[in-house]
Design an enzyme around this catalytic site. Structure first.
Site, PDB file in Angstrom:
ATOM      1  N   GLY A   1       0.794  -1.219   0.000  1.00 33.04           N
ATOM      2  CA  GLY A   1       0.000   0.000   0.000  1.00 33.04           C
ATOM      3  C   GLY A   1       0.833   1.280   0.000  1.00 33.04           C
ATOM      4  O   GLY A   1       2.069   1.249   0.101  1.00 33.04           O
ATOM      5  N   HIS A   2       0.146   2.387  -0.059  1.00 30.23           N
ATOM      6  CA  HIS A   2       0.812   3.690  -0.125  1.00 30.23           C
ATOM      7  C   HIS A   2       1.601   3.992   1.151  1.00 30.23           C
ATOM      8  O   HIS A   2       1.208   3.605   2.231  1.00 30.23           O
ATOM      9  CB  HIS A   2      -0.168   4.815  -0.440  1.00 30.23           C
ATOM     10  CG  HIS A   2      -1.344   4.924   0.474  1.00 30.23           C
ATOM     11  ND1 HIS A   2      -2.332   5.845   0.287  1.00 30.23           N
ATOM     12  CD2 HIS A   2      -1.707   4.224   1.563  1.00 30.23           C
ATOM     13  CE1 HIS A   2      -3.235   5.711   1.214  1.00 30.23           C
ATOM     14  NE2 HIS A   2      -2.888   4.749   2.008  1.00 30.23           N
TER      15      HIS A   2
END
Lengths: 338, 338, 338
Positions: B235-236
């Site tokens: 994920g980010h």
């Protein structure tokens, strides 16, 4: 299509008005007078009596309320085939699209179709009736049998062998390098070259964006008739037997074997170097951590035999009550601290 | 290849007939007289004595039954290197394929290879010795170092920076927009623009169809030498340290950190905003829900320290028996209802 | 951009030096004097006082230490919009790239952009302002509304209907054949043709390499404003309501319904043929095995109501201690074997 013609195509007898025109297929719930539905058994007659479908496929002897009826011992199968006959899928014309890049040494059957922007490497072979949709990439030395469908942007790595009537949904990757590393002198991970291949036998289907790794030395093999759903991961050196089912997001770690007719439900997983025996059933989300005997049903993380798991889960749900009962006993006996 | 030449290339001593020709590599189980195998230690001598391999790599002093032998303190590593020497992977010629679309402002090293139907955006840079297989897409402002391999239909989003010797398997997506939303005035979800990037350091490898999100403000970073398997989701704003291992189908929610030399086994996952410390081990299918100290081993959903989890699972399997014992006590004491 | 102009674009009042130039956006932690940050409430004032950001977005009345400030009742939302204004994403020029293959019967709006190596099938429609990045494949009869973004190598299968402002990240596959089989006469699996379609309503976003299956008879439908993360799998005949959130690696088995405003966290899953009611929350890794009532929170495999699950898990962690207490009682009573 007249229902009498449809019945003949299916090789089934029919009863009632043979001139009835089947224009659609539908579930009993959504049906219209122009639609064909199906009932598996008498159990579904209440739904049929409320349905608007104009015709049905049903087992012999089941009362279908006077509708034209195709009689079948396996209504689901014949309904599936009726759908295929009524909604034939359009397929691209044979031939190689001018925007495709095909190596001069590749052999594309004249009845195969290679779509726009495909890349076909040296010494590849594509059999009669096979279709490569746009942007499929075959690395060198790939063989694709007859009547296969490779959907858009499938990637098949070097040396992979694919049988007949195989369907690869969009985004499938076959023959990607296995995940095997050794420590180098400096403590870093060094990749072990994977010189084995991948063999996909006849009638296998693989779902969108699923991946099958190539082997280190032998071949990763998917047995005839096996169906694999989307986003499934099959590791290096795995063997999957014939007519198995691997549902969505299943993961198989390396060097594991799934024997014929095994069913693995969604998100279930296998640790490496183990065997799931013929006809076994692995429940949804189960994590198999040791061999599973043939014809066994397992669930849970780590897996347990089905009844044991359901009994343990039933207690798990009541654990707080269990603690209360334990406390009550301790209090009664003057044990522990309260 | 003569075994004496192979030994020299590996920088290892050999014993026995130096003229022996290595034609294949094989496991001890599958070997033939023309094949080279390996033994890690004396423990594997029974398998070696039953094996047909004609030559081996083995630690000094291990009796290999008179076969020609390459001596190595790390037979697995030197076997991997022998495989690479005996099966060199063919690579495309340098140059840009005429069907590729390369922006005029991109800089492609003359020793790099850009395959059919690739798209390379404005201001991209591709270093010497790097290979873009067919249908790779680089959005604008991507830099790819030297000696990288980007397999078919990799997508690298704008601004991503990739080091040297990086391997991206087919279908990898780097720099996709992170999953971050805020409520708008009408109660709908509005996307937060992600202006951060993705940095992939040297010697990283990423498996087929895995995805790494770009960050909101900083960079998502994958440390040097880390190996990521297939269908992994990062994920980010995540950080992964050096020489970590993330096995297949692992998921890392946003803003989490995995320190160096962490191992995450298949299908394990991290909740967001937490840290897994250096050298920790996350077992298969574990779901990490809070920080994990360095050099700890954890399993389970939610995770527990390894021994605690195995002890709890051992009891879980016997919960129905536990209930019976509780009932027996209650009956004995005249407590509860029976 | 001057902060007074930014405030005006956002439709918000500002206080302080309107000539202040916003050159960057940043978190409070990473900020510089040229950067704009935001604070949600007074709770974050300690971080703000330590931050180097030169300006902020903050609710009315919150003391921001004399910095130029844009006042907003929803600072997160207006910060997201400020980012979009300050970092406008470059988009390709309208028009069809010469290397794209577009069927003569397709209708591409003159304000749409079709990138290199795209394939657009017969009778497709692409609306104004929509962008197809490189290597997107639209099978025949696909409609794409206005202002959509289809990232590189998205595949959209025949007949799929996509609304306006839809974002499909790289590698998404829409409309792949559902995983439905019946036994044929020989005991093999025969695919049931899937004649239904996929409908993606306005403002839906789908993450990289996610897949959405087409239906057997009806349509698989994703409701307006719903956001789907990467590597998500949505089976045939599923319905997802409006403004739902499906985080990474979620799986929905066939014929399930997720009502509006449901949130499914990472790696959670739904078995088939069930409904998750409006506003329900499905925790990370939860496996939903029966209907979930509206506005309920569930966790676990199989799922339990949130508080029940956390209470059971709390006991699970102490199961070995529980066994000891049981043993102590048995010993006290002279029951069982010790």
């Amino acid at each position: 299509m007249r229902i009498c013609d449809l019945a003949e195509s299916l090789g089934c007898p029919f009863e009632g008005d043979g001139e009835y025109r089947v224009r659609q297929v539908a579930s009993l719930e959504d049906g219209s007078p122009e639609a064909l539905g199906f009932v598996r058994s008498e159990k579904h007659l209440p739904e049929l009596s409320n349905s608007k479908v104009g015709a049905v496929i049903a087992p012999a002897g089941v009362d279908v309320g006077g509708r034209p009826v195709i009689r079948s011992p396996n209504p689901g199968l014949h309904f599936a085939r009726a759908v295929a006959l009524l909604h034939p899928r359009s397929r691209p014309e044979p031939g190689v699209h001018p925007s495709a890049e095909v190596d001069a040494s590749a052999e594309i059957d004249s009845k195969a179709s290679v779509g726009p922007h495909c890349s076909v490497g040296a010494r590849c072979r594509v059999g009669a009736g096979s279709v490569l949709h746009p942007q499929v990439t075959l690395y060198p030395d790939v063989s694709v049998g007859a009547d296969c469908t490779l959907h858009a942007r499938v990637v098949v790595r070097e040396g992979t062998r694919i049988g007949d009537r195989v369907v690869l949904q969009a985004g499938v990757v076959l023959g990607t390098d296995g995940f095997g590393y050794v420590f180098d002198e400096g403590g870093g991970w060094e990749h072990i070259p994977h010189t084995g291949g991948v063999i996909i036998e006849d009638d296998v289907e693989v779902g969108a964006n699923s991946t099958i790794d190539r082997s280190m030395l032998r071949d990763t093999r998917i047995g005839r008739g096996t169906k694999i759903d989307t986003l499934v991961m099959i590791g290096h050196n795995c063997e999957v037997g014939e007519h198995a089912i691997l549902a969505a997001q299943v993961g198989m770690a390396g060097s594991s074997t799934v024997e014929r007719r095994v069913i693995m439900m969604g998100q279930s997983a296998l640790a490496g170097h183990l065997t799931v025996g013929e006809g076994a059933f692995v429940g949804g989300r189960a994590a198999v951590s040791s061999d599973v005997p043939p014809h066994t049903r397992v669930w849970g993380t780590p897996h347990l035999e089905e009844r044991r798991w359901f009994r343990s889960i039933a207690v798990f749900k009541k654990l707080p009550e269990l603690v209360k009962r334990l406390r009550a006993i301790e209090k009664h006996l003057g044990l522990g601290k309260h």
